[in-house]
Design a protein around this motif. Structure first.
Motif, short mmCIF file in Angstrom:
data_model
loop_
_atom_site.label_atom_id
_atom_site.label_comp_id
_atom_site.label_asym_id
_atom_site.label_seq_id
_atom_site.Cartn_x
_atom_site.Cartn_y
_atom_site.Cartn_z
N UNK A 36 5.30 6.46 2.32
CA UNK A 36 3.82 7.12 2.08
C UNK A 36 2.95 6.29 2.69
N UNK A 37 1.83 6.74 3.08
CA UNK A 37 0.79 6.08 4.14
C UNK A 37 0.18 4.90 2.99
N UNK A 38 0.45 3.66 3.32
CA UNK A 38 0.27 2.60 2.51
C UNK A 38 -0.99 1.91 3.21
N UNK A 39 -1.57 0.65 2.78
CA UNK A 39 -2.57 -0.12 3.28
C UNK A 39 -1.79 -0.84 4.49
N UNK A 40 -0.61 -1.17 4.36
CA UNK A 40 0.10 -1.80 5.51
C UNK A 40 0.19 -0.81 6.79
N UNK A 41 0.59 0.28 6.47
CA UNK A 41 0.59 1.38 7.72
C UNK A 41 -0.85 1.68 8.30
N UNK A 64 7.67 10.27 -6.28
CA UNK A 64 6.16 10.24 -6.66
C UNK A 64 5.64 9.01 -6.42
N UNK A 65 4.51 9.13 -5.66
CA UNK A 65 4.11 7.69 -5.28
C UNK A 65 2.29 7.76 -5.25
N UNK A 66 1.60 6.67 -5.32
CA UNK A 66 0.12 6.57 -4.97
C UNK A 66 -0.01 6.85 -3.56
N UNK A 98 -3.92 -2.47 -2.32
CA UNK A 98 -2.62 -2.93 -1.96
C UNK A 98 -2.62 -3.99 -0.93
N UNK A 99 -3.68 -4.62 -0.72
CA UNK A 99 -3.97 -5.77 0.10
C UNK A 99 -3.42 -7.07 -0.66
N UNK A 100 -2.51 -7.75 0.27
CA UNK A 100 -1.92 -8.58 -0.41
C UNK A 100 -2.91 -9.92 -0.50
N UNK A 101 -3.74 -9.97 0.47
CA UNK A 101 -4.81 -11.07 0.66
C UNK A 101 -5.68 -11.06 -0.94
N UNK A 102 -5.99 -9.97 -1.43
CA UNK A 102 -6.99 -9.95 -2.36
C UNK A 102 -5.90 -10.43 -3.67
N UNK A 104 1.66 -3.59 -5.96
CA UNK A 104 2.55 -4.52 -5.10
C UNK A 104 3.80 -3.88 -4.69
N UNK A 105 4.08 -2.97 -5.46
CA UNK A 105 5.39 -2.00 -4.92
C UNK A 105 5.02 -1.49 -3.72
N UNK A 106 3.64 -1.43 -3.33
CA UNK A 106 3.19 -0.81 -2.07
C UNK A 106 3.14 -1.75 -1.12
N UNK A 107 3.47 -2.93 -1.11
CA UNK A 107 3.37 -4.06 0.01
C UNK A 107 4.52 -4.12 0.82
#
Length: 734
Positions: free
Chosen positions: A119-124, A259-261, A267-271, A310-313
């Motif tokens: 799915x389109x995540x913060x990383x993508x 099913x995904x958010x 989803x930022x690892x920094x924060x 975290x599952x979306x990182x």
């Protein structure tokens, strides 16, 4: 013994680049075999606008991921396919619940390699989707960045992504500083820990300033109406025929719905890393997976949202956070050294910076909170505590402060038998029973309490503006919307599901007349609040909501003291009822609890005492301090709420009001060191005491009045010089 401290390099994380790639993302897959993906994604916004995207993807062949070799190529392939997948699902008037094989097959393989959801995540969207314009300019300047791909092709969408990338670049030094601070803490080196905490605090402050620029070039209405729909996930999308999520057709014949958010900056690892190193916890609100239904939100669940994100990182980032959380020791290290004032201040500076950053985020999205959901969450938490027993439908009838006995009327028994009285002994009775508090009514009988209850000539009822589509707002969600009128007012606040919670304030006479003659309801709204009906609420919905809602009076309560001896204390609406025009009723109640238990800590009420009488005396001193501290704040917000009603109803359209607000906002934005801010922003977005807010507002108002007077005086003095000059100009035909 010092445990093994994770080395970021082992997780592909750089001390300079942070969670961004060590090398800038690949902008285009050079392998000709995969060029079809690039052609589609580079023309994505055009294909969406022309309605051709789905046709083109449906004709696309399933391509192999075999040509992908480097990590950067895998990242680029992921970016291409999640943009195409989300675009395919959400581009039409009716979303689809299927990702076709041409996208699903390679995407699932890529996601397995990168350990990230399809799915389109913060990383993508951000981490792997940027290009630096000038290599000589820093990466943390958003003006020096462009996004490689977007759904809309708009500057707004690009700015939304690049601000996030710039924040990641600016915050990257936190990683190395955190590692060193943790090592120093294990070595017992307070001086070094303090130094790194100060540096981390400075970075957090800079990140907050950058975050504040989010809507500088990204209009809220554009984001929520044009961009955000493409970032949606497939979880809880039943109204779009996504009961079980999306079906990723992998060609096996055994594909299942997933099913995904959607993509989120959560989803930022920094924060999340900053939370971890400072010991800030975000646990799940409740043990049970329970759905709450109410008028304001059709179906809301309360999962552990931060943990879920975290599952979306990317897998390596997720493992780094998990490993660093196992050794994080800063909070406990600082907590064990309460006498080290410099260390305490350095840690507090980090926490305050993090709080300010979240306050700024709240300014970006101001949402109302469903009371039923919050009640459910709190009950879930209480039920976890073994020492707590819950009793419902028991009405407090009397309090005997000498024997410390509270009497309750229990509910009716079986066969509608008469209710009976039950007694309960108490050590400390905390009255949190609302505006019509039975505890307060009992206290009036035995405590020397000053009490004032004031009604205003208004009643209120609630309405709901439904979203256009799932999470798509009909109005800007970043503002309080006000329709003022002479003796009535209509306001709207956004909910997180795309709807608005609205409130009508009008005189009892108005409600009575509209109740008797429903055919007058729509004309009344058209006359006083143009654009609401049928533009935002249909005629049928307007009538049903008005007739189905309770029409309730508005009143305020001031009382003092809030306690009796060391045995009874009032909190929340039981202690102070305010008008709802600042939205601070719940906030002030929660603040009561925080202050009360901070005072308990300060007075050592959890220590051992020589006798019960000593404990009682200590508790009475603590409750006296609580009343003395909270009374000025409760009375201040009570008065400011009433004043804010008059301001919203009568002054928002006045030239002087707009002029004053404009000056205050510009001073707050461009010269923050002056400490100038609007009263509303101080109340809503800071933790200042309400009494301090009122004093600051009065001081600013006096200064503005003086400046206004000086300006008028200078204008008056200049008139004798301007009039002859103007007359001369006219006589010469100029």
């Amino acid at each position: 013994m010092t445990p093994h401290i994770p080395d970021p390099a082992d997780y592909g994380i750089g001390l300079e680049s942070g969670f961004l790639p060590n090398e800038e993302p690949t902008q285009c897959l050079s392998e000709p075999y995969l060029s079809t993906w690039e052609v589609l994604v580079q023309n994505l916004s055009i294909l969406i606008k022309t309605g051709e995207l789905r046709n083109r993807i449906d004709r696309l062949e399933v391509l192999s991921t075999e040509p992908l070799r480097t990590t950067s190529q895998w990242h680029r392939a992921y970016v291409c396919l999640v943009f195409l997948a989300n675009g395919y699902v959400w581009c039409g008037k009716t979303p689809l619940n299927i990702v076709p094989p041409s996208i699903a097959v390679p995407l699932l393989q890529i996601c397995e390699n990168l350990e990230i959801p399809p799915i389109a995540t913060f990383a993508g969207l951000c981490l792997w989707n940027y290009q630096r314009i000038s290599q000589t300019e820093p990466l943390y300047r958003p003006e020096n960045l462009r996004c490689i791909n977007s759904f809309t092709g708009s500057r707004d969408e690009e700015w939304f992504y690049t601000i996030s990338v710039a924040i990641e670049a600016l915050g990257a030094p936190v990683i190395g500083k955190a590692i060193q601070a943790i090592k120093a803490a294990y070595s017992g080196d307070s001086h070094t820990v303090k130094g790194y905490l100060i540096e981390i605090s400075e970075v957090i402050t800079e990140v907050g300033i950058l975050l504040d620029r989010m809507y500088e070039k990204c209009k809220p209405s554009t984001f929520y109406n044009s961009i955000r729909p493409f970032l949606a996930g497939s979880a809880r999308m039943e109204e779009f025929q996504m009961v079980d999520g999306l079906l990723y057709e992998d060609g096996s014949g055994r594909a299942q719905y997933q099913s995904y958010r959607g993509g989120s900056n959560a989803q930022s690892s920094l924060i999340q890393l900053i939370d971890i190193i400072l010991g800030v916890k975000h646990g799940p609100p409740g043990a049970r997976d329970k759905t709450t239904k109410c008028r304001e939100c059709e179906s809301v669940k309360a999962p552990g949202f931060i943990e879920e994100m975290r599952a979306y990182m990317p897998g390596s980032h997720r493992r780094f956070l998990e490993d660093i959380s196992n050794v994080a020791n800063i909070k406990s290290f600082v907590g064990a050294r309460t006498s080290d004032i410099a260390l305490q201040e350095a840690y507090a500076s980090c926490i305050m910076g993090l709080r300010r950053m979240r306050d700024q985020h709240m300014k970006i999205a101001i949402n109302s909170l469903c009371r039923a959901v919050l009640n459910n969450i709190l009950l879930d938490e209480v039920e976890k505590i073994a020492q707590v027993d819950l009793f419902f439908n028991h009405k407090l009838t009397s309090i005997d402060v000498e024997t410390k006995t509270a009497s309750f009327m229990s509910p009716r028994g079986v066969n509608n038998a008469d209710s009976s009285q039950k007694n309960a002994l108490f050590d400390l009775l905390i009255g949190a029973d609302g505006a019509h508090s039975a505890t307060r009514s009992c206290m009036v009988k035995f405590a020397q309490m000053n009490y004032q209850q004031t009604y205003i000539d208004l009643e209120w009822c609630e309405f709901r503006i439904a979203p256009l589509t799932k999470e798509q707002y009909r109005l800007s969600p970043n503002h309080l919307h006000i329709w003022p009128s002479d003796d009535s007012m209509f306001i709207a606040l956004p909910n997180s599901d795309g709807s608005f919670m609205c409130t009508l304030f009008a005189t009892p006479t108005t409600f009575h007349e509209l109740g008797k003659l429903p055919e007058l309801i729509v004309p009344f709204f058209n006359r006083h609040f143009p654009g609401v009906c049928p533009g935002l609420i249909s005629r049928e919905s307007m009538l049903s909501q008005f007739q189905g809602a309770s029409h309730l009076p508005l009143f305020g309560v001031k009382c003092s003291p809030y306690h009796f001896r060391g045995s009874v204390v009032l909190v929340g609406d039981a202690a102070h009822v305010m008008l709802p025009f600042y939205g601070q009723g719940l906030n002030s109640g929660l603040e009561d609890i925080r202050v009360l238990f901070e005072i308990f800590d300060k007075h050592g009420l959890y220590n051992k005492f020589e006798s019960d009488s000593d404990r009682e005396e200590a508790r009475e001193r603590a409750l006296t301090a609580y009343t003395e501290f909270r009374k000025p704040d409760a009375h201040a917000i009570h008065d400011m709420s009433r004043q804010n009603y008059d301001e919203m109803r009568l002054h928002v359209n006045s030239i002087f009001y707009v002029w004053r607000k404009s000056i205050e906002e510009k001073l707050d934005k461009y010269v923050p060191f002056l400490g100038w801010a609007t009263q509303y922003s101080r109340v809503s977005f800071t933790c200042l005491r309400y009494s301090s807010v009122r004093e600051a507002a009065a001081r600013q108002g006096a200064i503005l009045a003086i400046l206004h007077g000086i300006a008028l005086a200078l204008f008056a003095l200049a008139i004798p010089f301007w009039v002859p000059a103007f007359a001369t100009m006219l006589s010469h035909g100029i």
